[in-house]
Write a protein that holds these residues in place. Structure first.
Motif, short mmCIF file in Angstrom:
data_model
loop_
_atom_site.label_atom_id
_atom_site.label_comp_id
_atom_site.label_asym_id
_atom_site.label_seq_id
_atom_site.Cartn_x
_atom_site.Cartn_y
_atom_site.Cartn_z
N SER A 3 0.82 -1.22 0.00
CA SER A 3 0.00 0.00 0.00
C SER A 3 0.85 1.26 0.00
O SER A 3 0.35 2.36 0.22
CB SER A 3 -0.92 0.01 1.23
N GLN A 4 2.16 1.10 -0.20
CA GLN A 4 3.12 2.20 -0.22
C GLN A 4 3.24 2.94 1.13
O GLN A 4 3.59 4.11 1.18
CB GLN A 4 2.80 3.19 -1.35
N ILE A 5 2.92 2.23 2.21
CA ILE A 5 3.11 2.77 3.56
C ILE A 5 4.51 2.34 4.00
O ILE A 5 4.85 1.16 3.90
CB ILE A 5 2.03 2.24 4.53
N PRO A 6 5.34 3.29 4.47
CA PRO A 6 6.69 2.92 4.90
C PRO A 6 6.66 1.77 5.91
O PRO A 6 5.86 1.77 6.84
CB PRO A 6 7.22 4.21 5.54
N GLU A 7 7.51 0.79 5.66
CA GLU A 7 7.56 -0.44 6.47
C GLU A 7 8.52 -0.25 7.64
O GLU A 7 9.71 -0.02 7.44
CB GLU A 7 8.04 -1.59 5.58
N ALA A 8 7.98 -0.34 8.86
CA ALA A 8 8.81 -0.21 10.06
C ALA A 8 9.45 -1.56 10.40
O ALA A 8 8.87 -2.61 10.13
CB ALA A 8 7.98 0.27 11.24
N PHE A 9 10.63 -1.52 10.97
CA PHE A 9 11.30 -2.74 11.43
C PHE A 9 12.12 -2.40 12.66
O PHE A 9 12.43 -1.24 12.91
CB PHE A 9 12.16 -3.36 10.33
N LYS A 10 12.46 -3.42 13.42
CA LYS A 10 13.31 -3.25 14.59
C LYS A 10 14.47 -4.23 14.48
O LYS A 10 14.32 -5.30 13.89
CB LYS A 10 12.54 -3.53 15.89
N ILE A 11 15.60 -3.85 15.06
CA ILE A 11 16.76 -4.74 15.06
C ILE A 11 17.11 -5.01 16.51
O ILE A 11 17.37 -4.08 17.28
CB ILE A 11 17.97 -4.11 14.34
#
Length: 147
Positions: A87-95
């Motif tokens: 949906s072109q929503i920025p994808e959040a991630f955690k490390i």
């Protein structure tokens, strides 16, 4: 007066100690990160490996790819590609603390690119929810897929 000076010294010491606490340390693994051009399927893939070398887990992070080559900018019609979902929503991630994280993002392309065009043509920018850069690094490795 002596009490006041001791108080200032105490606060100064606490401030210095607080600012020397554990720091988040995210960096790009330039050896493992690469651009892969699959000419047969007209795909350009950004394969990114990140490392968290600190004892802290990261907050939500986001990635974008800044295109530094005019041919790539023309191909995509923009200078920045954001790592996003369908949906072109920025994808959040955690490390997690002391661990790595991979990002793979593929884009359909109309044309093929020479290896020299792609080398150092993309800069990865990792940023937080406030939009502040956490780290940035160029992708220096290019692979051409031929079947």
């Amino acid at each position: 007066m002596m009490h006041f000076i001791k108080l200032i010294l105490l606060f100064s010491t606490l401030f210095v100690l607080a600012s020397c606490g554990p720091q988040l340390e995210i960096q790009g693994d330039m050896e493992q990160s690469r651009i892969i051009l699959d000419e047969e399927r007209n795909l350009l893939t950004f394969y990114i490996r990140l490392e968290n070398t600190s004892n802290l887990s990261s907050p939500n992070l986001f990635a974008k790819f800044e295109l530094l080559n005019e041919e790539l900018v023309e191909e995509f019609g923009q200078e920045t590609l954001v790592f996003a979902n369908e949906s072109q929503i920025p994808e959040a991630f955690k490390i997690g603390a002391n661990s790595g994280f991979f990002i793979g993002e593929s884009f359909e392309v109309e044309q093929t690119f020479a290896e020299e065009v792609l080398t150092d043509a993309v800069e990865v920018v990792i940023f937080d929810e406030a939009g502040d850069d956490i780290t940035r690094f160029p992708i220096t490795n290019v692979e051409l897929e031929t079947n």
